[in-house]
Design a protein around this motif. Structure first.
Motif, mmCIF file in Angstrom:
data_model
loop_
_atom_site.group_PDB
_atom_site.id
_atom_site.type_symbol
_atom_site.label_atom_id
_atom_site.label_comp_id
_atom_site.label_asym_id
_atom_site.label_seq_id
_atom_site.Cartn_x
_atom_site.Cartn_y
_atom_site.Cartn_z
ATOM 1 N N GLU A 1 114.764 -57.327 -48.944
ATOM 2 C CA GLU A 1 114.065 -56.633 -48.234
ATOM 3 C C GLU A 1 113.544 -57.939 -46.535
ATOM 4 N N GLY A 2 113.612 -57.423 -45.559
ATOM 5 C CA GLY A 2 113.837 -58.605 -44.464
ATOM 6 C C GLY A 2 115.012 -59.402 -44.251
ATOM 7 N N ASP A 3 114.097 -61.069 -44.876
ATOM 8 C CA ASP A 3 114.681 -61.938 -45.187
ATOM 9 C C ASP A 3 114.734 -62.953 -46.251
ATOM 10 N N ASN A 4 113.917 -61.795 -46.633
ATOM 11 C CA ASN A 4 114.093 -62.354 -48.301
ATOM 12 C C ASN A 4 114.856 -61.748 -49.259
ATOM 13 N N VAL A 5 115.107 -62.571 -50.014
ATOM 14 C CA VAL A 5 116.772 -62.564 -51.501
ATOM 15 C C VAL A 5 116.277 -62.801 -51.670
ATOM 16 N N ALA A 6 116.226 -61.424 -53.500
ATOM 17 C CA ALA A 6 115.964 -62.150 -54.495
ATOM 18 C C ALA A 6 117.269 -62.748 -56.155
ATOM 19 N N THR A 7 116.318 -63.894 -56.259
ATOM 20 C CA THR A 7 117.879 -64.513 -57.341
ATOM 21 C C THR A 7 117.306 -63.994 -59.186
ATOM 22 N N VAL A 8 118.565 -63.077 -59.172
ATOM 23 C CA VAL A 8 117.898 -62.933 -61.094
ATOM 24 C C VAL A 8 118.877 -63.052 -61.387
#
Length: 442
Positions: free
Chosen positions: A239-246
């Motif tokens: 979302e936007g510039d945010n990327v989650a780490t699984v």
């Protein structure tokens, strides 16, 4: 008088772009994720007054307003959902089949080895002093212990394989999430209607499809086509510039679980991660079932053998060494004379009692049922995988009926735009010849 040169030039430019797009379609007919493109051709606005005439209309030619991808978004979303469930069932089937192979290793299966123990005991009961039959009986016990150890090792290997595949799947998922964020950034910068934007949209859909094949997600798009990816519970992945780490966690029992760093639990309901969770749970359950059977076999055989008397007149010793895990079960190192075939009723009284143990303990039936149940689970998983794959293939076919490149259609468009291009070029030539004729008058 209309500007024939401008009209011809606009046609040459527009149809040149249309031919380029058709060429791209043909070149990428077999490219995975490529969506057929068309050029939006529109009339160039050119109305206004001219000398000696008011309210006249001057044709302005044609313009290429942009490149459009031919797709139905609902069909794309449906194909993505179907692909996720197919990935889950396919992954699950792979490891359930591996579990079946581990349990039912032909004549070396645990079921066959248990049956062999009672079969050799029956033979020994007819001639309890025969050294060869005594040796065969001890060998059958050792073979059974070996079969349990091999099966436990095979199940352990399968559990490790699930963990390894889960780590690879998580690594690939994180790579795709990061790549999607970069594609989103490119879409925000791309010129609307350009071929570059269409290429980025193709890559966006490919990456979203990969992510959905790994786990179930909710996808939406902003005004520029950038994808916003969330879990069904609303946790953002991209979302936007945010990327989650699984993240991945593997328990001592081989169970796998997933999360979003730092501490959000993920519970995938479809995709490869869900299939790996199912597989790990199944293998863990079968390992526990194998240990339970090993416990029953050890207790049954040891109790039966210890109730007898060996050839030296000593009480029977334990046949199996067992500490709670099938992986560590071994046969006791007994000599031929230590086989406790006799009891107070006779030289073969105790070994005869093994037939009663065979019926009353249920160990033979339980080991057979254990393997049969696994076969039934495999058959059910295979049916579920076939249904999910059929559903996916149907969804892909519906999606591709609109978005896939049809070479026959492209060939027709190629001829159409080539003729239009030649007509536009001819318009320029006519305008030049007309102007030259007018100039020659003077």
């Amino acid at each position: 008088m209309s500007d024939l040169l401008a009209i011809g030039a606009s046609g040459v430019k527009a149809y040149s772009r249309a031919l380029s797009v058709v060429g791209d379609n043909i070149a990428n007919a077999q490219t995975d994720g490529y969506v057929r493109r068309t050029v939006r051709l529109e009339e160039a606005p050119a109305a206004g007054d001219i000398v000696l005439s008011r309210n006249s209309i001057r044709p302005g030619g044609v313009i290429a307003a942009g490149v459009t991808r031919e797709l139905d978004q609902w069909l794309v979303d449906d194909a993505r959902t179907a692909s996720g469930e197919a990935a889950r069932q396919s992954t699950r089937l792979n490891w359930i089949s591996a579990t079946e192979r581990a349990l039912d290793n032909g004549g070396n299966s645990i079921s066959g080895s248990v049956t062999a123990i009672f079969a050799t005991a029956d033979q020994l009961s007819a001639n309890p002093n025969d050294a060869t039959l005594r040796l065969q009986f001890l060998a059958s016990v050792d073979d059974s212990a070996s079969a349990f150890r091999r099966t436990a090792a095979a199940l352990g290997s399968a559990a490790n394989g699930v963990a390894t595949e889960a780590q690879s799947a998580v690594d690939q998922l994180n790579t795709d999430l990061s790549a999607l964020s970069r594609v989103n950034d490119g879409l925000r910068r791309a010129r609307a209607g350009s071929s570059n934007e269409a290429t980025l949209l193709d890559e966006r859909d490919r990456l979203v499809g990969n992510i959905a094949s790994a786990m179930d997600v909710e996808v939406s798009y902003d005004a520029r086509g950038a994808a916003i990816v969330r879990t069904p519970s609303g946790d953002p992945l991209v979302e936007g510039d945010n990327v989650a780490t699984v993240t991945l966690n593997v328990s001592a029992a081989g169970l796998v679980s997933f999360g979003i760093s730092p501490a959000t639990l993920l519970q995938p309901a479809s995709g490869a991660l869900a299939g790996l969770t199912d597989a790990a749970n199944h293998i863990s359950s079968q390992r526990a079932g194998l240990d339970s059977l090993a416990t029953q076999l050890s207790n049954t055989l040891n109790a039966a053998h210890q109730a007898g008397i060996d050839a030296n007149g000593n009480p029977g010793a334990a046949l199996l060494n067992f500490s709670g895990s099938a992986a560590g079960m071994t046969s006791a190192a007994l000599a031929i004379a230590e086989v406790a075939a006799a009891n107070a009723l006779g030289s073969n009284g105790n070994i005869l009692a093994f037939n009663a143990v065979r019926t009353s303990s249920g160990i033979e039936q339980n080991s057979t049922a254990f393997i049969t149940q696994q076969a039934q689970m495999t058959a059910a998983a295979r049916a579920q995988e076939a249904a999910a794959s059929g559903r996916r293939d149907g969804a892909f076919a519906a999606r591709d009926a609109i978005g896939a490149v049809d070479l026959d259609r492209e060939a027709a468009d190629l001829l159409r735009f080539q003729q239009a291009y030649e007509a536009a070029a001819r318009t320029i030539q006519v305008a030049r010849e007309t102007m030259q004729t007018m100039l020659n008058i003077f």
